[in-house]
Design an enzyme around this catalytic site. Sequence first.
Site, PDB file in Angstrom:
ATOM      1  N   SER A 122     -81.987   9.664  13.214  1.00  0.00           N
ATOM      2  CA  SER A 122     -82.847   8.662  14.325  1.00  0.00           C
ATOM      3  C   SER A 122     -81.980   8.174  15.315  1.00  0.00           C
ATOM      4  O   SER A 122     -80.927   7.521  14.963  1.00  0.00           O
ATOM      5  CB  SER A 122     -83.564   7.560  13.471  1.00  0.00           C
ATOM      6  OG  SER A 122     -83.581   6.499  14.345  1.00  0.00           O
TER       7      SER A 122
HETATM    8  N1  LIG Z   1     -87.949   0.898  19.498  1.00  0.00           N
HETATM    9  C1  LIG Z   1     -87.611   0.793  18.113  1.00  0.00           C
HETATM   10  C2  LIG Z   1     -88.016   2.421  17.671  1.00  0.00           C
HETATM   11  C3  LIG Z   1     -87.574   2.355  16.398  1.00  0.00           C
HETATM   12  C4  LIG Z   1     -88.535   3.960  15.819  1.00  0.00           C
HETATM   13  O1  LIG Z   1     -89.720   3.964  16.270  1.00  0.00           O
HETATM   14  N2  LIG Z   1     -87.976   4.248  14.962  1.00  0.00           N
HETATM   15  C5  LIG Z   1     -88.562   5.590  14.166  1.00  0.00           C
HETATM   16  C6  LIG Z   1     -87.460   6.493  13.945  1.00  0.00           C
HETATM   17  S1  LIG Z   1     -86.472   7.099  15.230  1.00  0.00           S
HETATM   18  C7  LIG Z   1     -89.277   5.340  13.107  1.00  0.00           C
HETATM   19  O2  LIG Z   1     -88.794   4.500  12.073  1.00  0.00           O
HETATM   20  N3  LIG Z   1     -90.537   5.751  12.758  1.00  0.00           N
HETATM   21  C8  LIG Z   1     -91.305   5.757  11.655  1.00  0.00           C
HETATM   22  C9  LIG Z   1     -92.495   5.004  11.874  1.00  0.00           C
HETATM   23  O3  LIG Z   1     -92.837   4.405  13.136  1.00  0.00           O
HETATM   24  O4  LIG Z   1     -93.364   4.867  10.813  1.00  0.00           O
HETATM   25  C10 LIG Z   1     -86.081   0.668  17.825  1.00  0.00           C
HETATM   26  O5  LIG Z   1     -85.224   0.823  19.066  1.00  0.00           O
HETATM   27  O6  LIG Z   1     -85.663   0.468  16.855  1.00  0.00           O
END
Ligand SMILES: N[C@@H](CCC(=O)N[C@@H](CS)C(=O)NCC(=O)O)C(=O)O
Length: 217
Positions: free
Chosen positions: A11
Site C-alpha cells: 500500500s
Molecule cells: N487517505 C488514506 C488512504 C488509506 C487507504 O485507502 N488505504 C487502503 C489501502 S492502500 C485501504 O486500507 N483500503 C481498505 C479499505 O478501504 O477497506 C491514507 O492516506 O492513509
Amino acid sequence: MGLTVYKIDSSSPVRSVFMTIEALNIPDVDYVNVNLLEGEQHKEEFTKLNPQHTVPLLKDDDFCVWDSHAIAVYLVTKYGADDSLYPADPKKRAVIDQRLHFDSGILFPALLEAVLPVFYKGEKSFRPEHLERITKGYEFAEKFLASSQWLAGDQITLADICCVSSISTMDEIIPIDKDLYPNLAGWLKRCGEQEFYKKGNEPGLGQFRDLEKLKLA
Ligand SMILES: N[C@@H](CCC(=O)N[C@@H](CS)C(=O)NCC(=O)O)C(=O)O
C-alpha cells in the site's frame, strides 16, 4: 506498548508511514499485517481501532490515528528530533500542507481508482480514463517542481515522502517519461537515492509490482 503500525506493505500510504519512520530514525516499532485482499480490515478487532477500515493505522499506546498524512505529521511532531520534515514556519508549512492535500485529494484517489478494477475485479488492463488521471497528476507535480529540487522547497519534507509513495507507484503503471516530465523524473530519481526511500518504499513497491504483474497476466 509503544508504537504499532497496522499495514500491508504494497500500500502506498503505508509506505509513506514506513518512510517517515525511517527518516526520523524511530526505533522499536511493532508492525501488524492486515490482509486487505482477504478483507481483514473489516474484522471487528480492526474497525474498533479504525472505523474507516483503512491502513495505515498508527497506535501509540492507547491513542489511534489513521490516514498516512495525519500519521506522518503526528510522528514528526511527537518524535522528530527537529521540525525539518514539517517546519513550523507558517508559509513553509502551508506549502507542505497543500502538497499533502494534493496527494490525498488528487494523486492517491487517481491511483486507487486505476488499481481497484485490476486488483479486485479481474480486469486485465488499466482503463484509459484512469490513466488520464494519473497523467494529470504528473502534469501538476511537474509544475510544482519547476523552481525547486523538492516538492515544497529546497529541503526534503513530508511533501516529498507522502507524494513519492503515490508517484513511485504510478510510475509502475505509467513510467514517467523524462522528456515530458524532466522535473518529475529528476525528483523521483533523487527520492530514490535517499536511505528512507530505499528502506521504507522499495520493498513494498516491489510487492506492488509483483502483484500488478500477477493481476495483469
Ligand atoms: N487517505 C488514506 C488512504 C488509506 C487507504 O485507502 N488505504 C487502503 C489501502 S492502500 C485501504 O486500507 N483500503 C481498505 C479499505 O478501504 O477497506 C491514507 O492516506 O492513509
